[in-house]
Write an enzyme that holds these catalytic residues in place. Structure first.
Site, PDB file in Angstrom:
ATOM      1  N   SER A 134       0.846  -1.199   0.000  1.00  0.00           N
ATOM      2  CA  SER A 134       0.000   0.000   0.000  1.00  0.00           C
ATOM      3  C   SER A 134       0.880   1.248   0.000  1.00  0.00           C
ATOM      4  O   SER A 134       2.046   1.176  -0.414  1.00  0.00           O
ATOM      5  CB  SER A 134      -0.948  -0.028   1.204  1.00  0.00           C
ATOM      6  N   ASN A 135       0.367   2.349   0.439  1.00  0.00           N
ATOM      7  CA  ASN A 135       1.144   3.587   0.466  1.00  0.00           C
ATOM      8  C   ASN A 135       0.746   4.414   1.682  1.00  0.00           C
ATOM      9  O   ASN A 135      -0.162   4.037   2.426  1.00  0.00           O
ATOM     10  CB  ASN A 135       0.954   4.363  -0.837  1.00  0.00           C
TER      11      ASN A 135
END
Ligand code: CTP
Length: 208
Positions: A21-22
């Site tokens: 993810s980020n």
């Protein structure tokens, strides 16, 4: 206006319990939804995981992956006057996610990634005459040149650019470009103030 807003950071699963993810907090997307509702717009809010509480008066669709976000945008796009892609959508996803949990072997592990669909580009290509599409860009150098390239290549009506220090922060300083207009540099302000400005600029674009 009927505004479709995306927010949050997508999750791309490597196996059933692990994902890439980020660092997006979803703050800007939520601020945009609140700002739009405040001035009486109808908001369809497509939300990837975020630590923010989405406004309860928006219609909410929860998604996790870039692929699901793309499906949701495709489903709702034709009904909206304006799409604002504030979500941090993963550019890559595991090519062959494992069906069961990957066990450790002590050896290096390689995960092959494949590109996801650029949702913003899809929307820029499929928008009708009476629809506007607004994108975000996160740039670390050659900010204006790179953002302007995206504005043109993705056929956008507005691009909002920020730098990586905006991630998760309460305040941000952004620059905005509309095709044919000069760059607009907003003074550092809360995301609520910036969101209000973006929503009002979108309104002006639609009424011209
Ligand atoms: N975006 C999208 N679909 C993707 C990836 C990004 O719609 N698969 C949208 C984001 O919601 C945001 C903009 O594209 O509005 C962000 O683009 P950015 O990541 O800055 O640029 P990219 O075009 O992905 O190029 P690069 O990562 O190479 O800078």
């Amino acid at each position: 206006m009927r505004i479709l807003i995306t927010a949050g950071g997508t999750r791309e699963y490597i196996d059933p319990v692990r994902f890439i993810s980020n660092a997006s907090s979803g703050r800007m997307g939520c601020a945009l939804a609140r700002a739009a509702l405040k001035v009486g717009h109808e908001v369809m809010f497509i939300v990837a995981p975020t630590d923010q509480k989405p406004p309860s008066t928006a219609k909410i669709v929860n998604v996790e992956t870039a692929a699901r976000m793309f499906e949701a945008v495709k489903k709702h796009f034709s009904r909206c006057d304006c799409l604002i892609m504030a979500a941090a959508v993963a550019d890559y996803t595991p090519a062959r996610p494992a069906k069961t949990k990957i066990r450790k072997t002590g050896e290096p592990l390689t995960v092959e990634l494949k590109a996801t669909t650029d949702i913003l580009k899809w929307a820029g290509k499929h928008k009708k005459k009476n629809q506007i599409v607004i994108g975000f860009a996160l740039e670390d150098k050659n900010l204006r040149a790179r953002a302007e390239k995206k504005l043109n290549e993705k056929n956008l009506d507005m691009i909002v650019v920020n730098t990586s220090d905006a991630i998760g922060a309460e305040k941000s300083s952004v620059q905005i470009k509309i095709p044919g207009d000069e760059w607009l540099k907003l003074p550092r302000a809360s995301k609520a103030v910036i969101a209000g400005k973006i929503v009002s600029m979108a309104g002006s674009l639609l009424s011209t």
